[in-house]
Write a protein that holds these residues in place. Structure first.
Motif, short mmCIF file in Angstrom:
data_model
loop_
_atom_site.label_atom_id
_atom_site.label_comp_id
_atom_site.label_asym_id
_atom_site.label_seq_id
_atom_site.Cartn_x
_atom_site.Cartn_y
_atom_site.Cartn_z
N ARG A 168 0.85 -1.18 0.00
CA ARG A 168 0.00 0.00 0.00
C ARG A 168 0.89 1.24 0.00
N TYR A 169 0.69 2.11 -0.98
CA TYR A 169 1.51 3.32 -1.11
C TYR A 169 1.01 4.41 -0.16
N ARG A 170 1.96 5.08 0.48
CA ARG A 170 1.69 6.33 1.25
C ARG A 170 2.73 7.33 0.73
N SER A 171 2.32 8.47 0.20
CA SER A 171 3.30 9.28 -0.52
C SER A 171 3.06 10.78 -0.37
N ARG A 172 4.08 11.51 -0.84
CA ARG A 172 4.03 12.98 -0.81
C ARG A 172 4.96 13.52 -1.88
N LEU A 173 4.54 14.59 -2.56
CA LEU A 173 5.37 15.31 -3.51
C LEU A 173 6.04 16.46 -2.76
N GLY B 76 1.24 18.18 -2.25
CA GLY B 76 0.25 17.20 -2.64
C GLY B 76 0.85 15.83 -2.77
N ALA B 77 0.13 14.94 -3.46
CA ALA B 77 0.58 13.56 -3.66
C ALA B 77 0.17 13.11 -5.06
N TYR B 78 0.87 12.11 -5.57
CA TYR B 78 0.63 11.55 -6.90
C TYR B 78 -0.44 10.48 -6.79
N ILE B 79 -1.61 10.71 -7.36
CA ILE B 79 -2.76 9.85 -7.15
C ILE B 79 -2.52 8.40 -7.56
N ASN B 80 -1.67 8.16 -8.56
CA ASN B 80 -1.44 6.79 -9.01
C ASN B 80 -0.58 5.98 -8.05
N GLU B 81 0.16 6.65 -7.19
CA GLU B 81 1.01 5.97 -6.21
C GLU B 81 0.81 6.64 -4.86
N ALA B 82 -0.42 6.55 -4.38
CA ALA B 82 -0.76 7.23 -3.13
C ALA B 82 -1.79 6.40 -2.38
N ASP B 83 -2.10 6.86 -1.21
CA ASP B 83 -3.05 6.18 -0.33
C ASP B 83 -4.47 6.69 -0.62
N PRO B 84 -5.41 5.78 -0.97
CA PRO B 84 -6.79 6.24 -1.15
C PRO B 84 -7.43 6.75 0.13
N GLY B 85 -6.75 6.52 1.26
CA GLY B 85 -7.21 7.09 2.52
C GLY B 85 -6.55 8.41 2.85
N GLU B 86 -5.89 9.02 1.87
CA GLU B 86 -5.24 10.32 2.05
C GLU B 86 -6.25 11.35 2.57
N PRO B 87 -5.96 12.00 3.72
CA PRO B 87 -6.88 13.04 4.21
C PRO B 87 -6.87 14.25 3.27
N GLU B 88 -8.00 14.88 3.15
CA GLU B 88 -8.15 16.06 2.27
C GLU B 88 -7.59 15.75 0.88
N TRP B 89 -8.04 14.61 0.33
CA TRP B 89 -7.49 14.13 -0.93
C TRP B 89 -7.78 15.06 -2.10
N GLN B 90 -8.87 15.82 -2.04
CA GLN B 90 -9.18 16.72 -3.15
C GLN B 90 -8.03 17.70 -3.38
N GLN B 91 -7.51 18.26 -2.29
CA GLN B 91 -6.39 19.18 -2.42
C GLN B 91 -5.10 18.42 -2.71
N ALA B 92 -4.90 17.29 -2.04
CA ALA B 92 -3.64 16.55 -2.18
C ALA B 92 -3.46 16.02 -3.59
N PHE B 93 -4.51 15.52 -4.23
CA PHE B 93 -4.38 14.89 -5.54
C PHE B 93 -4.62 15.84 -6.71
N PHE B 94 -5.38 16.92 -6.48
CA PHE B 94 -5.77 17.79 -7.60
C PHE B 94 -5.46 19.26 -7.38
N GLY B 95 -5.20 19.66 -6.14
CA GLY B 95 -4.83 21.04 -5.86
C GLY B 95 -5.86 22.04 -6.34
N SER B 96 -5.39 23.14 -6.89
CA SER B 96 -6.28 24.22 -7.33
C SER B 96 -7.12 23.85 -8.55
N ASN B 97 -6.85 22.71 -9.17
CA ASN B 97 -7.64 22.28 -10.34
C ASN B 97 -8.97 21.66 -9.97
#
Length: 656
Positions: free
Chosen positions: A480-485, A587-608
């Motif tokens: 299971r990936y847990r990651s950060r950019l 943020g984090a890279y959605i393809n190699e990240a935890d689907p349980g990432e808190p506040e994933w909207q910002q972490a995976f997509f940011g201002s987009n």
């Protein structure tokens, strides 16, 4: 009318292309048609006839109204429900697909004596030999992360399987072995019209649960393998050679394609069997050439797509530009299903690599170091060496357009092994040696290297994409990936850098007792290297500031209960928070990240995110395309029956 139905339909298994599809592709290759055959075979009103279950949808009508069924349907239709299609309807659906519908048994069932599919010899093959073949990659159900499915039917030895049941768990109920756009359109329409959960699968390289789902219909894109070189392609600001790929083409097949055309460069995943289109592009897609040519999503010039209404459309900078924006980096399995993609083609590129390995080992109980590794006896010196490499490499990838690739593994004696490969583009061996020399000087000054330690050697150079690669290997794992950019700002300020390395050290040292390890790739995919039209896509803005994709690779035991998995997840969240704390707003890279990432909207997509949500609502008002932590997924959740965090083993229902 009974509420539980038994489906007795016998469906064939087709691990490869059918005879007619294969002959069509051979004709396409020899006749050099303008497009891919898979795109050209599309669903028509005549095909639909009076079978309303596969009729097209109306996006405008759906956006304005909600059907009575949808108003009262809290969950997607599930096997056993009154609304689940009857045998006769599945049969007609299969006929409309020309027999492409599958209902496969989970592969691991052969290892369970109580299961009708039990086969001791086949089980031994899965346990010993399948990993060196194409078996798992060519299996229509398998996602390479076991926990996302619920780990309900693992390939295991007979002793462990005794007294246990193999269940379908989170595996799809049915699979469409799609080889044309028409197959995809029919499946999309059937799932939408019948209210069934839909999932999309290609190679199975998914560690977030997007390719499985209990009670679902799966569209399997694995056999859409066509390739085409376009000698002249001039959309907008791009003029030159391009390449068109079917959505099932894997990285090794991209490499074989470029090798056959003289070593031209097409950006592809580093892993041989990762799909080179689809979800890789949807998440952004990094590679060894990212710092020079940009991300995978930056390469796309045009897409052939089946949307939620069942229509086939083109998406490019001038046709459906909002869809084109979203599909390149805005998350896979969200806005439509990619059938084919046109990519930029670049001139040949030379790769030159050099490696460095440090082993922290105690004098009293030394580990056996890897060949060529420098043995370090002091923990502080070891971590000083790690920090010197990471800070040096982060600056180098920006200046030289290269990549750093590293792991830190726990060792049996309480130490750690740090391995790195640094790759440079279009640099000679002498140039690479000169670039790396300041690092070796710093390591000696810090006492990490001694006068007796030779400088790491530079390996031979090679041409990116000029050699043929193989496509075997890979097997299901419980990683299971847990990651950060981590952004370049952390490299530019001494205090932030000290805090960054302290976080990496603290998180990695916890891995000795918790059975996880640290993995990092260092790249710099700025907007400038993205070029046109890549600079205007939905790639997470955190990528444009990134210097390190930092990952905690969490390897969970196969026999974890739901309670144990939840406790494990809580601990891992604390370790990952160390990386979040030193990179606020990143943020984090959605393809190699935890689907349980808190506040994933910002972490995976940011201002987009806000813009992507508008695209999602416009193109998929039915919310047909659902996957965890994708844009617009907040309105639904899986009611998992196994207690695993983020498991797909359960009904998909509307959130409270």
């Amino acid at each position: 009318m009974p509420s539980v139905k038994t489906v007795a339909l016998v469906l064939f298994w087709a691990p490869g292309l059918g005879t007619s599809a294969a002959s069509h592709i051979a004709k396409y290759n020899s006749d050099s048609l303008n497009g891919l055959l898979a795109d050209s075979i599309q669903l028509t009103e005549q095909d639909i006839g009076d079978f309303s279950a596969i009729a097209f949808g109306d996006r405008a009508e759906a956006a304005a109204t909600v059907s009575q069924r949808e108003q009262h349907q809290r969950c997607r239709v599930f096997p056993g429900d009154d609304l689940w299609p009857w045998t006769e309807e599945w049969t007609r659906f299969n006929n409309s697909l020309d027999g492409a519908l599958l209902r496969p048994t989970p592969a691991g069932a052969v290892c369970y004596p109580a299961h009708p599919a039990y086969d001791a010899a086949q089980c031994q093959f899965l346990l010993r030999d399948a990993r060196s073949t194409r078996f798992w990659l060519d299996d229509s159900l398998t996602e390479l992360a076991q926990w996302t499915q619920g780990s309900t039917c693992l390939a295991t030895n007979e002793t462990q399987a005794q007294g246990k049941n193999c269940t379908r768990g989170g595996f799809p109920e049915y699979v469409v072995n799609a080889t044309t756009a028409k197959h995809v359109q029919i499946a999309v329409n059937f799932a939408r019209n019948k209210g069934i959960r839909l999932v999309v699968k290609n190679t199975g390289h998914d560690f977030g649960g997007r390719s499985v789902g209990a009670g679902s219909l799966s569209i399997w894109l694995h056999h859409m393998k066509e390739t085409q070189r376009l000698p002249s392609f001039s959309p907008g600001n791009y003029t030159g050679t391009a390449a068109r790929f079917g959505t099932g083409v894997e990285a090794w097949e991209v490499s074989n394609f470029t090798a056959a055309h003289g070593g031209i460069t097409v950006v592809a995943p580093g892993g041989n069997t990762v799909g080179g289109v689809g979800g890789w592009v949807g998440g952004g897609g990094h590679s060894v050439v990212t710092s020079t040519l940009g991300l995978g999503a930056d390469q796309v010039l045009s897409l052939g797509v089946v949307t939620a209404d069942g229509r086939y459309v083109t998406a490019d900078p001038f046709t459906n530009p909002d869809l084109f924006f979203a599909l390149r980096g805005g998350g896979g399995a969200t806005y439509g299903i990619i059938i084919s993609a046109v990519y930029k083609v670049h001139p040949p590129i030379t790769l030159t690599t050099t490696s460095l390995s440090l082993t922290l080992s105690s004098a009293s109980s030394p580990s056996i170091p890897a060949t060529g590794a420098v043995v370090v006896r002091n923990a502080d010196a070891f971590w000083t060496g790690v920090g010197l490499y990471y800070r040096f490499c982060g600056r180098v990838v920006e200046g030289s357009g290269g990549q750093g690739f590293s792991y830190i593994y726990p060792q049996a004696d309480g130490g750690f092994r740090f391995t790195t490969t640094s790759t440079f583009l279009n640099r000679s061996r002498d140039e690479v040696s000169r670039i790396m020399q300041p690092l070796y000087t710093s390591l000696r000054q810090a006492g990490v290297l001694t006068a007796a330690d030779a400088d790491p050697t530079t390996r031979n150079s090679s041409i990116y994409g000029a050699s043929r690669r193989g496509g075997t290997g890979d097997q299901p794992v419980n990683t299971r990936y847990r990651s950060r950019l981590l952004p370049r700002a952390n490299w530019e300020d001494d205090a932030r850098w000290t805090a960054t390395m302290a976080a990496i050290r603290a998180a990695t040292e916890a891995g000795y007792d918790e059975n996880f390890y640290f993995h990092a790739t260092l790249t710099s995919p700025t907007r400038e290297v993205a070029g046109w039209p890549g600079a205007d896509n939905a790639v997470n803005p955190a990528w444009r500031e990134n210097l390190m994709h930092a990952m905690l690779m969490d390897v969970q035991p196969d026999n974890f209960t739901g309670q144990q998995a939840r406790a494990r997840d809580a601990r891992m969240q604390r370790y990952t928070s160390l990386l979040r704390d030193v990179s606020p707003g990143a943020g984090a890279y959605i393809n190699e990240a935890d689907p349980g990432e808190p506040e994933w909207q910002q972490a995976f997509f940011g201002s987009n995110y806000a813009r992507l949500l508008e695209v999602k609502r416009a193109w998929d008002p039915w919310q047909l395309f659902w996957a965890p932590t994708t844009v617009g997924s907040e309105g639904w959740a899986v009611e998992a029956v196994d207690g695993y965090p983020n498991s797909q083993n359960g009904r998909l229902c509307r959130s409270a």
